[in-house]
Design a protein around this motif. Structure first.
Motif, mmCIF file in Angstrom:
data_model
loop_
_atom_site.group_PDB
_atom_site.id
_atom_site.type_symbol
_atom_site.label_atom_id
_atom_site.label_comp_id
_atom_site.label_asym_id
_atom_site.label_seq_id
_atom_site.Cartn_x
_atom_site.Cartn_y
_atom_site.Cartn_z
ATOM 1 N N GLY A 77 -13.085 -32.084 3.873
ATOM 2 C CA GLY A 77 -12.135 -31.158 3.261
ATOM 3 C C GLY A 77 -12.713 -29.755 3.189
ATOM 4 N N GLN A 78 -13.994 -29.668 2.814
ATOM 5 C CA GLN A 78 -14.651 -28.356 2.765
ATOM 6 C C GLN A 78 -14.739 -27.737 4.149
ATOM 7 O OE1 GLN A 78 -18.490 -28.995 0.944
ATOM 8 N NE2 GLN A 78 -17.584 -29.831 -0.918
ATOM 9 N N LEU A 79 -15.083 -28.573 5.128
ATOM 10 C CA LEU A 79 -15.190 -28.071 6.496
ATOM 11 C C LEU A 79 -13.833 -27.573 6.994
ATOM 12 C CD1 LEU A 79 -17.511 -30.795 8.076
ATOM 13 C CD2 LEU A 79 -18.119 -28.419 7.645
ATOM 14 N N ARG A 80 -12.780 -28.346 6.644
ATOM 15 C CA ARG A 80 -11.442 -27.927 7.095
ATOM 16 C C ARG A 80 -11.017 -26.630 6.429
ATOM 17 N NH1 ARG A 80 -9.474 -33.268 7.661
ATOM 18 N NH2 ARG A 80 -8.803 -33.246 5.527
ATOM 19 N N ASP A 81 -11.362 -26.473 5.136
ATOM 20 C CA ASP A 81 -11.050 -25.215 4.456
ATOM 21 C C ASP A 81 -11.759 -24.057 5.140
ATOM 22 O OD1 ASP A 81 -9.497 -26.566 2.670
ATOM 23 O OD2 ASP A 81 -10.930 -26.487 1.010
ATOM 24 N N ALA A 82 -13.048 -24.279 5.458
ATOM 25 C CA ALA A 82 -13.824 -23.233 6.119
ATOM 26 C C ALA A 82 -13.227 -22.918 7.487
ATOM 27 C CB ALA A 82 -15.287 -23.662 6.254
ATOM 28 N N LEU A 83 -12.809 -23.961 8.188
ATOM 29 C CA LEU A 83 -12.209 -23.774 9.508
ATOM 30 C C LEU A 83 -10.921 -22.952 9.396
ATOM 31 C CD1 LEU A 83 -12.330 -24.461 12.534
ATOM 32 C CD2 LEU A 83 -11.182 -26.611 12.021
ATOM 33 N N GLU A 84 -10.142 -23.226 8.361
ATOM 34 C CA GLU A 84 -8.907 -22.455 8.162
ATOM 35 C C GLU A 84 -9.218 -20.982 7.907
ATOM 36 O OE1 GLU A 84 -6.197 -23.991 5.174
ATOM 37 O OE2 GLU A 84 -6.204 -25.914 6.225
ATOM 38 N N GLU A 85 -10.270 -20.738 7.114
ATOM 39 C CA GLU A 85 -10.669 -19.357 6.834
ATOM 40 C C GLU A 85 -11.064 -18.640 8.119
ATOM 41 O OE1 GLU A 85 -11.058 -17.629 3.622
ATOM 42 O OE2 GLU A 85 -9.555 -19.188 3.337
ATOM 43 N N VAL A 86 -11.838 -19.355 8.946
ATOM 44 C CA VAL A 86 -12.310 -18.766 10.201
ATOM 45 C C VAL A 86 -11.123 -18.491 11.125
ATOM 46 C CG1 VAL A 86 -13.602 -19.282 12.312
ATOM 47 C CG2 VAL A 86 -14.646 -19.707 10.071
ATOM 48 N N GLU A 87 -10.184 -19.432 11.189
ATOM 49 C CA GLU A 87 -9.024 -19.232 12.055
ATOM 50 C C GLU A 87 -8.154 -18.081 11.551
ATOM 51 O OE1 GLU A 87 -7.478 -23.205 12.458
ATOM 52 O OE2 GLU A 87 -8.665 -23.498 14.262
ATOM 53 N N ALA A 88 -8.046 -17.966 10.221
ATOM 54 C CA ALA A 88 -7.274 -16.861 9.655
ATOM 55 C C ALA A 88 -7.944 -15.525 9.995
ATOM 56 C CB ALA A 88 -7.151 -17.020 8.141
ATOM 57 N N ALA A 89 -9.280 -15.521 9.986
ATOM 58 C CA ALA A 89 -10.012 -14.290 10.305
ATOM 59 C C ALA A 89 -9.812 -13.925 11.778
ATOM 60 C CB ALA A 89 -11.497 -14.452 9.993
ATOM 61 N N ILE A 90 -9.833 -14.919 12.666
ATOM 62 C CA ILE A 90 -9.596 -14.655 14.089
ATOM 63 C C ILE A 90 -8.175 -14.103 14.270
ATOM 64 C CG2 ILE A 90 -9.315 -15.753 16.351
ATOM 65 C CD1 ILE A 90 -11.653 -17.652 15.523
ATOM 66 N N ASP A 91 -7.238 -14.665 13.496
ATOM 67 C CA ASP A 91 -5.865 -14.182 13.533
ATOM 68 C C ASP A 91 -5.794 -12.710 13.112
ATOM 69 O OD1 ASP A 91 -3.219 -15.100 14.074
ATOM 70 O OD2 ASP A 91 -2.775 -14.859 11.941
ATOM 71 N N ARG A 92 -6.572 -12.360 12.061
ATOM 72 C CA ARG A 92 -6.566 -10.968 11.594
ATOM 73 C C ARG A 92 -7.184 -10.052 12.646
ATOM 74 N NH1 ARG A 92 -8.101 -13.550 6.881
ATOM 75 N NH2 ARG A 92 -10.238 -12.808 6.918
ATOM 76 N N LEU A 93 -8.201 -10.551 13.357
ATOM 77 C CA LEU A 93 -8.797 -9.765 14.435
ATOM 78 C C LEU A 93 -7.734 -9.435 15.476
ATOM 79 C CD1 LEU A 93 -12.236 -11.291 15.514
ATOM 80 C CD2 LEU A 93 -11.799 -8.924 14.913
ATOM 81 N N GLU A 94 -6.916 -10.449 15.801
ATOM 82 C CA GLU A 94 -5.888 -10.253 16.814
ATOM 83 C C GLU A 94 -4.806 -9.294 16.335
ATOM 84 O OE1 GLU A 94 -4.999 -14.289 17.938
ATOM 85 O OE2 GLU A 94 -6.853 -14.340 19.101
ATOM 86 N N LYS A 95 -4.541 -9.314 15.016
ATOM 87 C CA LYS A 95 -3.505 -8.433 14.473
ATOM 88 C C LYS A 95 -4.045 -7.050 14.126
ATOM 89 C CE LYS A 95 -0.614 -12.015 12.456
ATOM 90 N NZ LYS A 95 -0.711 -13.027 11.395
ATOM 91 N N GLY A 96 -5.356 -6.897 14.232
ATOM 92 C CA GLY A 96 -5.952 -5.597 13.934
ATOM 93 C C GLY A 96 -6.143 -5.348 12.456
#
Ligand SMILES: [Zn+2]
Length: 115
Positions: free
Chosen positions: A63-82
């Motif tokens: 569960g912790q790993l999945r939460d961290a993974l979601e955070e990382v994916e959200a950050a990659i998404d923000r990179l793409e959105k600028g």
């Protein structure tokens, strides 16, 4: 190799985030969790209370790993959105030192410590 780092920095945040994402996915896979979640059921280990207890720990860790993974994916998404590197609470830039230490950070250090 070309870098996607924001102007004024020489840090490849996308590279850091993608490496972290791969690492988290590998750890989840190692625990027997696929990317979509859910433990692969292993009938050989059913009906053991020790395994049940261990499974509870594994699920908590996953569960912790999945939460961290979601955070990382959200950050990659923000990179793409600028919008990467902008505090989502106060709208100020997050310090490069903080992003280097925690590339998936959503908030600046001031807002994070106010929590
Ligand atoms: Zn802030």
């Amino acid at each position: 190799m070309a870098s996607d780092a924001p102007a004024g920095t020489d840090v490849d945040y996308r590279g850091l985030l993608e490496a972290e994402r791969e690492d988290l996915r590998a750890q989840l896979a190692e625990l027997g969790f696929g990317e979509s979640g859910g433990l692969k059921y292993d009938p050989n280990f059913a009906d053991s209370s020790q395994v049940t207890a261990e499974r509870g720990e594994v699920e908590a860790l996953a569960g912790q790993l999945r939460d961290a993974l979601e955070e990382v994916e959200a950050a990659i998404d923000r990179l793409e959105k600028g919008t990467y590197g902008i505090c989502e609470v106060c709208g100020q830039p997050i310090s490069p030192a903080r992003l280097e230490a925690k590339p998936a950070a959503r908030r600046c250090i001031a807002c994070a410590s106010r929590q």
